[in-house]
Design an enzyme around this catalytic site. Sequence first.
Site, PDB file in Angstrom:
ATOM      1  N   CYS A 132     -20.971   0.801   5.007  1.00  0.00           N
ATOM      2  CA  CYS A 132     -20.382   0.298   6.247  1.00  0.00           C
ATOM      3  C   CYS A 132     -19.177   1.187   6.531  1.00  0.00           C
ATOM      4  CB  CYS A 132     -19.951  -1.162   6.093  1.00  0.00           C
ATOM      5  SG  CYS A 132     -19.042  -1.817   7.527  1.00  0.00           S
ATOM      6  N   CYS A 149     -16.939 -11.089   2.812  1.00  0.00           N
ATOM      7  CA  CYS A 149     -16.244  -9.797   2.737  1.00  0.00           C
ATOM      8  C   CYS A 149     -14.939  -9.948   1.955  1.00  0.00           C
ATOM      9  CB  CYS A 149     -15.938  -9.279   4.143  1.00  0.00           C
ATOM     10  SG  CYS A 149     -17.388  -9.119   5.184  1.00  0.00           S
ATOM     11  N   CYS A 164      -1.483   1.562  10.457  1.00  0.00           N
ATOM     12  CA  CYS A 164      -1.639   0.371   9.621  1.00  0.00           C
ATOM     13  C   CYS A 164      -0.324  -0.363   9.362  1.00  0.00           C
ATOM     14  CB  CYS A 164      -2.281   0.769   8.294  1.00  0.00           C
ATOM     15  SG  CYS A 164      -2.677  -0.646   7.240  1.00  0.00           S
ATOM     16  N   CYS A 223       0.826  -1.207   0.000  1.00  0.00           N
ATOM     17  CA  CYS A 223       0.000   0.000   0.000  1.00  0.00           C
ATOM     18  C   CYS A 223       0.862   1.261   0.000  1.00  0.00           C
ATOM     19  CB  CYS A 223      -0.916   0.010   1.221  1.00  0.00           C
ATOM     20  SG  CYS A 223      -2.049   1.429   1.244  1.00  0.00           S
ATOM     21  N   ARG A 241     -20.485  -2.959  15.416  1.00  0.00           N
ATOM     22  CA  ARG A 241     -19.586  -4.108  15.449  1.00  0.00           C
ATOM     23  C   ARG A 241     -18.374  -3.818  16.322  1.00  0.00           C
ATOM     24  NH1 ARG A 241     -18.710  -4.596  10.171  1.00  0.00           N
ATOM     25  NH2 ARG A 241     -20.841  -5.349  10.097  1.00  0.00           N
ATOM     26  N   CYS A 284     -19.780  -7.948   0.651  1.00  0.00           N
ATOM     27  CA  CYS A 284     -19.248  -6.666   1.103  1.00  0.00           C
ATOM     28  C   CYS A 284     -17.803  -6.557   0.614  1.00  0.00           C
ATOM     29  CB  CYS A 284     -19.287  -6.564   2.633  1.00  0.00           C
ATOM     30  SG  CYS A 284     -18.562  -5.040   3.293  1.00  0.00           S
ATOM     31  N   CYS A 323      -0.961   5.791   6.386  1.00  0.00           N
ATOM     32  CA  CYS A 323      -1.785   5.718   7.598  1.00  0.00           C
ATOM     33  C   CYS A 323      -0.948   5.184   8.757  1.00  0.00           C
ATOM     34  CB  CYS A 323      -2.984   4.820   7.360  1.00  0.00           C
ATOM     35  SG  CYS A 323      -4.010   5.327   5.953  1.00  0.00           S
TER      36      CYS A 323
END
Length: 361
Positions: free
Chosen positions: A207, A115, A78, A71, A277, A147, A75
């Site tokens: 979501c 997912c 992460c 990636c 959740r 999802c 962030c």
Amino acid sequence: MDCSLAADRWNDLATRILDGHELTVDEGLAILQSDDDEILDLLAATYRVRRKHFGKRVHLYFLKNAKSGLCPEDCGYCSQSILSEADIPRYALLNEAKLMEGAERAVASQARTYCIVASGRGPSNREVDHIAQTVTKIKEKYGLHICCCLGLLQPEQAETLQKAGVDRINHNLNTSRTFHDTICSTHTYEDRLKTLKAVRNAGMELCSGLIVGMGESEQDLVDVAFELRGLGVHSTPVNFLHSIDGTPLERKWDLNPRYCMKTLCMFRMANPAVELRVSGGREVNLRSMQAMSLYAANSMFVSDYLTTKGQPAEDDFKMVADLGFEIVIGDHDAYQAWKASQNGCQSAPESEVHQHTTCHG
């Protein structure tokens, strides 16, 4: 505060919310700033709201880690970001056979939702087409609720996914507008909002949630809860920072179980009918209070996360059973299958108790 006054205070708030009152900023802050001695009264009042909309049911979700690491985003929380030195798996987007295999495992585990999660700033059009074609086949063969969590999406990409049968997109705000630039500089808060709006315009469910414990203020948490309320999200995952060695936020452990519980209560009160959740980091932050979190939340991920370990799924089944709640995976009752296995009647499918789940989805 006197115990009886605390109970009255939170019960009054729950009653007003059940009657249609919308939580205010001051009320949200009051929940987060409440005395630890009030937590049982707060939780009992919150459970009234949770029970009204979701009864005693707990929904479990499973995923396929379709693309790991690689990636370019920075962030700070992460383990898959460009800044991370964490030792994690790194691989490109999985082929159709692997994604179909994941769908088969989802069916075997009695999951309603499959997912598909991929790391990165956002997918290329080629990756979107690949996922869309595979989702169409998954829908035809298994009929699963789908999802996807793919990063930043363009409107035309969202439309492609919707036409292929994707039901829901997960894209977390992660934190408030004012705190966002503290944890990420390679994309903006507005970029995230644009993706959520593209998803909504394409006709898919939203979501979206956050990560608690990155150094944000109580006001930041309330701001996120209200932003999500304004967006009308269908599901909110609340993650608690699991500090990972090799990331900019390594060795950051500011949370305690009581504050995590107050955060869940605040989000339930702010969004009473939204699926809430309890997500990544629950094992290391809630610890012995994990079970109590389900008096506010009605959904959780089980087993391992994308790059960190969770507690065994069997322990989650036991935890929910001890509460007197029932585990529901889609339209099936997984708890009854587990209970039967404990009585020696049958064994739960291996895939049902060893699935991996999301990190911060």
